[in-house]
Design a protein around this motif. Sequence first.
Motif, short mmCIF file in Angstrom:
data_model
loop_
_atom_site.label_atom_id
_atom_site.label_comp_id
_atom_site.label_asym_id
_atom_site.label_seq_id
_atom_site.Cartn_x
_atom_site.Cartn_y
_atom_site.Cartn_z
N ASN A 140 0.82 -1.21 0.00
CA ASN A 140 0.00 0.00 0.00
C ASN A 140 0.86 1.27 0.00
O ASN A 140 0.57 2.23 -0.73
CB ASN A 140 -0.91 0.00 1.22
CG ASN A 140 -1.84 1.19 1.28
OD1 ASN A 140 -2.89 1.20 0.65
ND2 ASN A 140 -1.48 2.21 2.05
N LYS A 172 -10.76 -11.14 9.10
CA LYS A 172 -9.77 -10.11 9.40
C LYS A 172 -9.82 -9.05 8.29
O LYS A 172 -9.96 -9.36 7.11
CB LYS A 172 -8.37 -10.71 9.48
CG LYS A 172 -8.22 -11.77 10.56
CD LYS A 172 -6.80 -12.31 10.57
CE LYS A 172 -6.56 -13.28 11.71
NZ LYS A 172 -7.27 -14.56 11.50
N ASP A 173 -9.68 -7.80 8.68
CA ASP A 173 -9.86 -6.70 7.71
C ASP A 173 -8.50 -6.15 7.27
O ASP A 173 -7.97 -5.23 7.88
CB ASP A 173 -10.70 -5.59 8.36
CG ASP A 173 -11.02 -4.47 7.38
OD1 ASP A 173 -10.79 -4.66 6.16
OD2 ASP A 173 -11.50 -3.41 7.83
N TRP A 174 -7.95 -6.73 6.19
CA TRP A 174 -6.67 -6.24 5.69
C TRP A 174 -6.81 -4.86 5.04
O TRP A 174 -5.82 -4.13 4.88
CB TRP A 174 -6.07 -7.21 4.68
CG TRP A 174 -6.84 -7.40 3.39
CD1 TRP A 174 -7.71 -8.40 3.10
CD2 TRP A 174 -6.78 -6.57 2.22
NE1 TRP A 174 -8.22 -8.25 1.83
CE2 TRP A 174 -7.66 -7.13 1.27
CE3 TRP A 174 -6.09 -5.41 1.89
CZ2 TRP A 174 -7.86 -6.57 0.00
CZ3 TRP A 174 -6.29 -4.85 0.62
CH2 TRP A 174 -7.16 -5.42 -0.30
N ARG A 175 -8.02 -4.47 4.69
CA ARG A 175 -8.24 -3.19 4.00
C ARG A 175 -8.10 -1.98 4.93
O ARG A 175 -7.82 -0.88 4.46
CB ARG A 175 -9.62 -3.19 3.34
CG ARG A 175 -9.74 -4.16 2.15
CD ARG A 175 -11.19 -4.30 1.70
NE ARG A 175 -11.32 -5.12 0.50
CZ ARG A 175 -11.32 -6.45 0.51
NH1 ARG A 175 -11.20 -7.10 1.66
NH2 ARG A 175 -11.44 -7.12 -0.62
N ALA A 176 -8.29 -2.20 6.22
CA ALA A 176 -8.23 -1.09 7.18
C ALA A 176 -6.84 -0.45 7.16
O ALA A 176 -5.83 -1.12 7.37
CB ALA A 176 -8.55 -1.58 8.58
N GLY A 177 -6.79 0.84 6.88
CA GLY A 177 -5.52 1.54 6.81
C GLY A 177 -4.77 1.34 5.52
O GLY A 177 -3.65 1.86 5.36
N ASN A 178 -5.33 0.59 4.60
CA ASN A 178 -4.68 0.31 3.31
C ASN A 178 -5.64 0.64 2.16
O ASN A 178 -5.86 -0.17 1.27
CB ASN A 178 -4.24 -1.16 3.24
CG ASN A 178 -3.22 -1.50 4.31
OD1 ASN A 178 -2.09 -1.01 4.30
ND2 ASN A 178 -3.62 -2.32 5.26
N GLN A 179 -6.19 1.84 2.22
CA GLN A 179 -7.25 2.21 1.28
C GLN A 179 -6.79 2.23 -0.17
O GLN A 179 -7.54 1.86 -1.08
CB GLN A 179 -7.83 3.58 1.67
CG GLN A 179 -8.71 3.55 2.91
CD GLN A 179 -7.93 3.56 4.20
OE1 GLN A 179 -6.71 3.73 4.18
NE2 GLN A 179 -8.60 3.38 5.32
N ALA A 182 -6.63 -1.31 -1.33
CA ALA A 182 -7.99 -1.83 -1.42
C ALA A 182 -8.69 -1.33 -2.68
O ALA A 182 -9.38 -2.09 -3.37
CB ALA A 182 -8.79 -1.45 -0.17
#
Length: 203
Positions: A140, A172-179, A182
Motif C-alpha cells: 500500500n 480479518k480486515d486487511w483493508r483497514a488503513g490500506n485504502q 484496497a
Amino acid sequence: MKLMSSPASPFGRKVKALLIETGQVDEVEVVTVKTSPLAVDPLVQAANPIGKIPALIRPEGPALYDSNVICRFLDARVGAGMYPEARLWDVLTIEATADGLIEAALAVVYESRFRDASLQNADWMDAQWGKAMKSVGALNDMWISHLNGPVDMSHIAVGCALGYLDFRHADKDWRAGNQALAKWYEGFAQRPCMQCTIPADLA
C-alpha cells in the motif's frame, strides 16, 4: 503440458491467471489434485520432491515447480513481457512480497487446520499474521504507484495474495488503513484472469 494444482491454491492461481493473461489456456491442461502437507498426492510427489503445488509437467523435460519458476517459463515461452526488463527488479520484489504474504497467511491456516488444538501456538500465529499485514502495508505504501501502472506479473501475484486473504481470512480486515491498495484490488479483481480463477475448496 499439464499443470497440477488445486482450486484453493493461491500459488496455483498465479499460474492459471498468467495463462489467461498470456493466451495459453488451451495449451495447458489443469489437473486438479487433493494434497496437503500431511498427505501429499503421489502425482505431486513424483513431479516435485518437495511435494508442493503447483507443478508443471512438460513433454520435453523434467517437471517445473514453484509458481515463480513456472510463471517465468510460461512468460518466456510466448514472449509475453510479464517480467519487463525495464522494471524487472521492482516486479520481482513485489512478487516476492506477495508470495511472502501468502506464505504467512498459509502458515496460520496450516497451524489451525493440521495441528491439534491443544498444541496450537497463538503467539506464533499472531506473528505470522503480523508478517502478512506488514506485507500488505508495504504494498500500500511503497508499491501502489507501480500497481497503478501497466500490468505485469507483480500485479497478478498481489491480486492472488489479496484474494487469498479474502478467501481464508475473511474475518480479518486487511483493508483497514490500506485504502489505496484496497481501491486498486477492487478494480484488478474484475479482470478475467481473476474472475475465472476465484478460489474454492474441493468437495
